[in-house]
Write a protein that holds these residues in place. Structure first.
Motif, PDB file in Angstrom:
ATOM      1  N   ILE A  54       0.851  -1.190   0.000  1.00 46.10           N
ATOM      2  CA  ILE A  54       0.000   0.000   0.000  1.00 46.10           C
ATOM      3  C   ILE A  54       0.884   1.237   0.000  1.00 46.10           C
ATOM      4  O   ILE A  54       1.761   1.382   0.851  1.00 46.10           O
ATOM      5  CB  ILE A  54      -0.941   0.030   1.224  1.00 46.10           C
ATOM      6  CG1 ILE A  54      -1.687  -1.303   1.375  1.00 46.10           C
ATOM      7  CG2 ILE A  54      -1.910   1.188   1.115  1.00 46.10           C
ATOM      8  CD1 ILE A  54      -2.594  -1.648   0.233  1.00 46.10           C
ATOM      9  N   GLN A  55       0.654   2.130  -0.937  1.00 47.69           N
ATOM     10  CA  GLN A  55       1.364   3.405  -0.990  1.00 47.69           C
ATOM     11  C   GLN A  55       0.336   4.513  -0.836  1.00 47.69           C
ATOM     12  O   GLN A  55      -0.471   4.764  -1.714  1.00 47.69           O
ATOM     13  CB  GLN A  55       2.123   3.516  -2.317  1.00 47.69           C
ATOM     14  CG  GLN A  55       3.010   4.768  -2.416  1.00 47.69           C
ATOM     15  CD  GLN A  55       2.253   5.992  -2.912  1.00 47.69           C
ATOM     16  OE1 GLN A  55       1.981   6.933  -2.150  1.00 47.69           O
ATOM     17  NE2 GLN A  55       1.889   5.996  -4.184  1.00 47.69           N
ATOM     18  N   ARG A  56       0.331   5.156   0.344  1.00 46.34           N
ATOM     19  CA  ARG A  56      -0.603   6.255   0.623  1.00 46.34           C
ATOM     20  C   ARG A  56       0.167   7.414   1.265  1.00 46.34           C
ATOM     21  O   ARG A  56      -0.100   7.833   2.384  1.00 46.34           O
ATOM     22  CB  ARG A  56      -1.762   5.781   1.503  1.00 46.34           C
ATOM     23  CG  ARG A  56      -1.363   4.799   2.601  1.00 46.34           C
ATOM     24  CD  ARG A  56      -2.554   4.309   3.383  1.00 46.34           C
ATOM     25  NE  ARG A  56      -2.190   3.219   4.301  1.00 46.34           N
ATOM     26  CZ  ARG A  56      -2.936   2.819   5.316  1.00 46.34           C
ATOM     27  NH1 ARG A  56      -4.082   3.428   5.574  1.00 46.34           N
ATOM     28  NH2 ARG A  56      -2.556   1.809   6.094  1.00 46.34           N
ATOM     29  N   GLU A  57       1.155   7.882   0.536  1.00 44.42           N
ATOM     30  CA  GLU A  57       2.041   8.916   1.054  1.00 44.42           C
ATOM     31  C   GLU A  57       1.465  10.311   0.789  1.00 44.42           C
ATOM     32  O   GLU A  57       0.361  10.468   0.253  1.00 44.42           O
ATOM     33  CB  GLU A  57       3.421   8.765   0.412  1.00 44.42           C
ATOM     34  CG  GLU A  57       4.071   7.411   0.703  1.00 44.42           C
ATOM     35  CD  GLU A  57       5.568   7.489   0.868  1.00 44.42           C
ATOM     36  OE1 GLU A  57       6.017   8.089   1.859  1.00 44.42           O
ATOM     37  OE2 GLU A  57       6.286   6.948   0.017  1.00 44.42           O
ATOM     38  N   SER A  58       2.241  11.319   1.157  1.00 43.09           N
ATOM     39  CA  SER A  58       1.843  12.706   0.953  1.00 43.09           C
ATOM     40  C   SER A  58       1.566  12.969  -0.527  1.00 43.09           C
ATOM     41  O   SER A  58       2.250  12.457  -1.403  1.00 43.09           O
ATOM     42  CB  SER A  58       2.966  13.637   1.442  1.00 43.09           C
ATOM     43  OG  SER A  58       2.835  14.927   0.900  1.00 43.09           O
ATOM     44  N   GLU A  59       0.560  13.783  -0.796  1.00 43.57           N
ATOM     45  CA  GLU A  59       0.236  14.125  -2.185  1.00 43.57           C
ATOM     46  C   GLU A  59       1.295  15.017  -2.826  1.00 43.57           C
ATOM     47  O   GLU A  59       1.240  15.260  -4.029  1.00 43.57           O
ATOM     48  CB  GLU A  59      -1.131  14.805  -2.237  1.00 43.57           C
ATOM     49  CG  GLU A  59      -2.283  13.871  -1.891  1.00 43.57           C
ATOM     50  CD  GLU A  59      -3.629  14.537  -2.015  1.00 43.57           C
ATOM     51  OE1 GLU A  59      -3.663  15.720  -2.417  1.00 43.57           O
ATOM     52  OE2 GLU A  59      -4.648  13.890  -1.715  1.00 43.57           O
ATOM     53  N   ALA A  60       2.265  15.474  -2.031  1.00 44.71           N
ATOM     54  CA  ALA A  60       3.364  16.268  -2.580  1.00 44.71           C
ATOM     55  C   ALA A  60       4.649  15.457  -2.692  1.00 44.71           C
ATOM     56  O   ALA A  60       5.676  15.975  -3.135  1.00 44.71           O
ATOM     57  CB  ALA A  60       3.614  17.498  -1.698  1.00 44.71           C
ATOM     58  N   ALA A  61       4.600  14.180  -2.323  1.00 41.47           N
ATOM     59  CA  ALA A  61       5.806  13.360  -2.230  1.00 41.47           C
ATOM     60  C   ALA A  61       6.172  12.723  -3.566  1.00 41.47           C
ATOM     61  O   ALA A  61       5.362  12.637  -4.493  1.00 41.47           O
ATOM     62  CB  ALA A  61       5.617  12.282  -1.181  1.00 41.47           C
ATOM     63  N   PHE A  62       7.418  12.239  -3.629  1.00 40.94           N
ATOM     64  CA  PHE A  62       7.896  11.399  -4.719  1.00 40.94           C
ATOM     65  C   PHE A  62       8.118   9.995  -4.140  1.00 40.94           C
ATOM     66  O   PHE A  62       8.710   9.843  -3.069  1.00 40.94           O
ATOM     67  CB  PHE A  62       9.208  11.926  -5.297  1.00 40.94           C
ATOM     68  CG  PHE A  62       9.096  13.296  -5.890  1.00 40.94           C
ATOM     69  CD1 PHE A  62       8.771  13.473  -7.223  1.00 40.94           C
ATOM     70  CD2 PHE A  62       9.310  14.426  -5.105  1.00 40.94           C
ATOM     71  CE1 PHE A  62       8.675  14.746  -7.778  1.00 40.94           C
ATOM     72  CE2 PHE A  62       9.214  15.701  -5.638  1.00 40.94           C
ATOM     73  CZ  PHE A  62       8.888  15.867  -6.982  1.00 40.94           C
TER      74      PHE A  62
END
Length: 444
Positions: free
Chosen positions: A243-251
């Motif tokens: 699952i990848q649910r990181e910051s919407e500004a992240a790479f």
């Protein structure tokens, strides 16, 4: 250390920097790596070899076939710094009740033992960070950084920069009944880079369920560059949810490399929701006869997000099977990419492989590039692939309206059903329910 990037335009419209700048940028990312602790001094040779390779490479541009749909120019605009160890005290919202005592937590790429718990792990099973494996390190050295594809640019950067790793070693004929949760948390520190590493070895006849979870506390700009290596020996079984649910500004640029021996079974459910630019390389190498691979993927993006999935299934022996279904949902100006490759050489007779890419565009400005790909030289196989790109079916919306559901709710229901086909495959109930809630929230 901060990174300075030239803004000299590249030839054409392929990015903002020259090839020389891309090489220098990659080298400076390498220079941000932290020194090894004494407990992990055995990694030094592996890191040095990888570092030498990094200095021969450059950040890819859209001139390269594997990256022609994904422009990394926004990444090159950021001056990254090394992430520091900050241990947050309140992460209960991310914990899974099914894995309350079978959990490893890494914060900004560094192991957090005070947030981890392994009380439910059976005796004989090794789970922890690499530094704690002691005498097993010589055995693990036979697996770490040994998967094919290790020369890929971001993979080799991870190898050159790794200071520790999450390690799971399940001995022969051992079944781990509880799911193992690997939780990788980024605190949202501004413009930091981290390189999480996982090594999973399932010995002959063993079985485990693995949850690999990337989350963010704050909506900052940062770069996560993880690599996971999974070795599945004869007649072993691994169920893997990523699952990848990181910051919407992240790479987020990640790699999963899997090696399957004879009669082994591997299933992967990958869900990607976060990141302004995310990419996942999933590579499965069937090295034995009668192996089975099941892959289900979902990318759900909106705004200006870019979500890229590249997968490879490589057969080498007869009687292998695989089934892959990947779905993308793109809204607003989002851009989804899928490139799935299946290699069936002459030695892999009686292969049965199926691949399907299904894509849903919710906006006139949304975009998807999909490329299912079969390369077959064997002559006695059953292989199929396909791709669909569509909008919501007006007839289906009308049908639901005729049953008393308003148009907006009908569209949300159809989108939810499209995503749930993948999410329903997740074997951990609490995680499945949380992702269902996230999908519904995005449609609110």
């Amino acid at each position: 250390m901060t990174i300075q990037v030239s803004t000299v335009p590249e030839v054409g419209n392929l990015g903002i920097t020259t090839k020389v700048d891309r090489a220098a940028y990659l080298t400076q990312l390498l220079n941000l790596r932290s020194p090894l602790s004494e407990a992990n001094a055995g990694l030094q040779s592996t890191r040095d070899q990888a570092a030498a390779r990094v200095q021969e490479l450059a950040i890819p541009s859209t001139r390269e076939e594997e990256w022609r749909f994904t422009d990394l120019s926004p990444l090159l605009q950021v001056n990254f710094q090394a992430a520091s160890a900050i241990a947050p005290t309140n992460l209960e919202a991310w914990f899974l009740p099914e894995a309350a005592n079978s959990r490893l937590v890494f914060v900004n790429g560094q192991y957090a033992p005070e947030l981890s718990s392994t009380a439910d792990i059976p005796a004989g099973v090794t789970i922890g960070n690499l530094a704690a494996t002691g005498s097993l390190q010589s055995k693990l050295a036979n697996y770490l950084a040994k998967q094919p594809g290790a020369e890929e640019v971001f993979t080799v950067l991870n190898t050159a920069s790794m200071t520790d790793a999450a390690v799971i070693l399940v001995p022969r004929h051992q079944q781990v009944e509880v799911p193992i949760h690997l939780l990788f948390v980024t605190t949202g520190q501004e413009a930091t880079i981290s390189h999480p590493r996982c090594l999973v070895v399932a010995e002959a006849g063993s079985q485990l369920t693995l949850i690999e979870d990337y989350v963010a506390i704050d909506q900052g700009v940062y770069f996560t560059n993880p690599v996971t290596e999974i070795w599945i020996e004869e007649n072993a079984q691994v169920s893997h949810t990523r699952i990848q649910r990181e910051s919407e500004a992240a790479f987020h640029i990640g790699k999963t490399a899997v090696s399957q021996a004879r009669d082994s079974r591997y299933s992967n459910i990958s869900v990607s929701l976060g990141g302004q630019l995310s990419r996942h390389h999933l590579e499965v190498y069937q090295t034995g006869e009668q192996t089975e691979t099941q892959l289900h993927g979902l990318t759900m993006i909106t705004g200006d997000q870019v979500g890229d999935t590249h997968s490879t299934i490589a057969y080498t022996k007869p009687h292998g099977t695989s089934n892959q279904v990947h779905k993308c949902i793109a809204n607003d100006r989002a851009h989804a990419v899928f490139n799935g490759k299946i290699f069936v050489p002459k030695a892999a007779q009686l292969t049965n492989a199926a691949q399907l890419s299904r894509n849903l565009l919710l906006s006139p400005k949304a975009r998807v590039d999909t490329k299912p790909q079969l390369e077959i030289t064997a002559d006695n196989v059953k292989c199929a692939h396909g791709a669909t790109v569509s909008q919501l079916d007006n007839d289906e919306v009308f049908y639901l309206q005729s049953r008393g559901i308003n148009a907006d709710s009908a569209r949300k229901l159809l989108i939810y059903a499209f995503a749930y086909d993948v999410i329903s495959q997740i074997p951990v109930t609490s995680l499945r329910d949380r992702l269902v809630s996230l999908v519904r929230l995005q449609q609110a």
